[in-house]
Design a protein around this motif. Structure first.
Motif, short mmCIF file in Angstrom:
data_model
loop_
_atom_site.label_atom_id
_atom_site.label_comp_id
_atom_site.label_asym_id
_atom_site.label_seq_id
_atom_site.Cartn_x
_atom_site.Cartn_y
_atom_site.Cartn_z
N PHE A 67 0.83 -1.20 0.00
CA PHE A 67 0.00 0.00 0.00
C PHE A 67 0.87 1.25 0.00
N GLY A 68 1.98 1.23 0.74
CA GLY A 68 2.84 2.41 0.84
C GLY A 68 3.47 2.78 -0.48
N VAL A 69 3.98 1.79 -1.22
CA VAL A 69 4.59 2.08 -2.52
C VAL A 69 3.52 2.59 -3.50
N GLY A 70 2.35 1.96 -3.50
CA GLY A 70 1.27 2.41 -4.38
C GLY A 70 0.82 3.82 -4.04
N LEU A 73 3.46 6.38 -5.19
CA LEU A 73 3.37 6.65 -6.64
C LEU A 73 2.19 7.56 -6.95
N LEU A 74 1.08 7.32 -6.27
CA LEU A 74 -0.12 8.15 -6.50
C LEU A 74 0.15 9.60 -6.10
N LEU A 75 0.79 9.82 -4.96
CA LEU A 75 1.02 11.17 -4.47
C LEU A 75 2.05 11.93 -5.29
N VAL A 76 3.04 11.22 -5.85
CA VAL A 76 4.14 11.90 -6.55
C VAL A 76 3.90 11.99 -8.04
N ARG A 77 3.34 10.95 -8.63
CA ARG A 77 3.26 10.89 -10.09
C ARG A 77 1.94 11.43 -10.67
N TYR A 78 0.94 11.65 -9.84
CA TYR A 78 -0.36 12.05 -10.37
C TYR A 78 -0.86 13.31 -9.66
N GLN A 79 -1.65 14.10 -10.39
CA GLN A 79 -2.31 15.28 -9.85
C GLN A 79 -3.81 15.03 -9.81
N PRO A 81 -7.70 16.29 -7.46
CA PRO A 81 -8.28 17.11 -6.39
C PRO A 81 -8.17 16.39 -5.03
N GLY A 82 -7.82 17.14 -4.01
CA GLY A 82 -7.72 16.56 -2.67
C GLY A 82 -6.40 15.89 -2.39
N LYS A 83 -5.40 16.14 -3.25
CA LYS A 83 -4.10 15.49 -3.07
C LYS A 83 -3.44 15.91 -1.75
N ARG A 84 -3.52 17.20 -1.42
CA ARG A 84 -2.90 17.66 -0.18
C ARG A 84 -3.61 17.08 1.04
N ALA A 85 -4.92 16.99 0.96
CA ALA A 85 -5.68 16.42 2.08
C ALA A 85 -5.33 14.95 2.27
N LEU A 86 -5.17 14.22 1.15
CA LEU A 86 -4.79 12.81 1.22
C LEU A 86 -3.38 12.66 1.81
N SER A 87 -2.47 13.55 1.40
CA SER A 87 -1.10 13.50 1.93
C SER A 87 -1.09 13.76 3.44
N ALA A 88 -1.92 14.70 3.88
CA ALA A 88 -2.00 14.98 5.31
C ALA A 88 -2.64 13.82 6.07
N LEU A 89 -3.61 13.16 5.42
CA LEU A 89 -4.30 12.04 6.07
C LEU A 89 -3.35 10.87 6.32
N VAL A 90 -2.34 10.73 5.44
CA VAL A 90 -1.36 9.65 5.60
C VAL A 90 -0.61 9.78 6.92
N ASP A 91 -0.40 11.02 7.36
CA ASP A 91 0.36 11.26 8.59
C ASP A 91 -0.50 11.14 9.85
N LEU A 92 -1.79 10.90 9.69
CA LEU A 92 -2.68 10.84 10.85
C LEU A 92 -2.24 9.81 11.89
N ILE A 147 5.73 5.14 3.34
CA ILE A 147 5.38 6.24 2.43
C ILE A 147 6.35 7.41 2.59
N ARG A 148 6.66 7.76 3.83
CA ARG A 148 7.53 8.92 4.06
C ARG A 148 8.99 8.64 3.71
N GLU A 149 9.36 7.40 3.52
CA GLU A 149 10.70 7.08 3.02
C GLU A 149 10.74 7.08 1.49
N VAL A 150 9.64 6.64 0.85
CA VAL A 150 9.64 6.46 -0.61
C VAL A 150 9.34 7.77 -1.34
#
Length: 264
Positions: A67-70, A73-79, A81-92, A147-150
């Motif tokens: 899940f982390g590698v996938g 890739l989603l956070l870095v390679r694709y744009q 809506p809601g990308k920033r919110a999803l990135s913040a949710l990962v750190d929850l 995720i935070r390493e990749v």
């Protein structure tokens, strides 16, 4: 002068907060020789707890790696809506208490009043107070580590090599296995090690969802608590020492082999 003062402060801080407490655990463990370690290996319930801990940690690490590698890739390679919110949710998982995580899982998967629990149990799947609940809790608290390493490595390598491979006719799978994965492999390895170390030592969320059933859902960290509360302090120190040594060994091994790979 300032450099030496800062160096002294950092070393003193690490010594008082990390090195000294861990050293005291080792000292108390071997205060009477190897008797405490031997007693643990001869206790059937402790061995069952260790096996359950390792099983849940390994499954949680596999889930978090895929899940982390996938997700990276989603956070870095694709744009999208809601990308920033999803990135913040990962750190929850890093910002909330593990006890809150455990309680949240009970509210969702609890067999009596959970949102999904009664339905899943009617199908024969018990989540809370069973091994799946422990795996879920363990995977949750260790989720951001891969995720935070990749993510930083994916951002650093860019997309030029992947675009070149695609232009030469490589499929998405071939591009990932031959271009992307070799470039991020050490980030993945380090994330896996951190995730494994965190998973082995998880206590709060696991305590809420496991039920702490002797020989069935009692993990190694719960054994440490049980022995300490029952005044078997050397047994608690011995179990804590085993958990700490596994985590330290993983990190040391990666620290030793990682520079050799970079040097080539």
């Amino acid at each position: 002068m300032v450099k030496y003062l800062l160096r002294f402060i950092v070393i003193a801080y690490l010594f008082l907060l990390v090195a000294w407490p861990v050293a005291l655990v080792a000292t108390n463990t071997f205060d009477g020789g190897f008797g405490a370690i031997t007693a643990l290996t001869e206790d059937v319930d402790v061995v069952a707890a260790l096996k359950l801990t390792v099983l849940c940690a390994v499954i949680a690490v596999v889930i978090n790696t895929v899940f982390g590698v996938g997700m990276s890739l989603l956070l870095v390679r694709y744009q999208f809506p809601g990308k920033r919110a999803l990135s913040a949710l990962v750190d929850l998982p890093l910002s909330v208490s593990p006890v809150v995580v455990g309680l949240s899982l009970v509210l969702v998967y609890g067999g009596r009043n959970g949102w999904l629990g009664p339905t899943l149990e009617s199908w024969g799947f018990q989540i809370i107070f069973a091994t799946p609940g422990i795996i879920l809790a363990t995977a949750f608290v260790a989720l951001p580590l891969v995720i935070r390493e990749v993510v930083p490595v994916l951002e650093e390598i860019g997309i030029e090599q992947e675009q070149a491979a695609t232009s030469l006719g490589a499929s998405a799978g071939q591009t990932f296995w031959r271009i992307t994965l070799p470039a991020i492999k050490w980030a993945v390895v380090y994330g896996v090690v951190l995730s494994l170390a965190r998973s082995l030592g998880e206590f709060g969320a696991v305590k809420v969802v496991s039920g702490n059933v002797l020989g069935q859902t009692r993990t190694a960290t719960l054994v440490v608590e049980e022995k300490y509360l029952n005044f078997d302090q050397q047994g608690a120190y011995a179990m804590a020492f085993l958990l700490a040594m596994v985590s330290v060994a993983c990190i040391v091994i990666v620290a030793i082999i990682r520079p050799k790979e970079h040097a080539r």
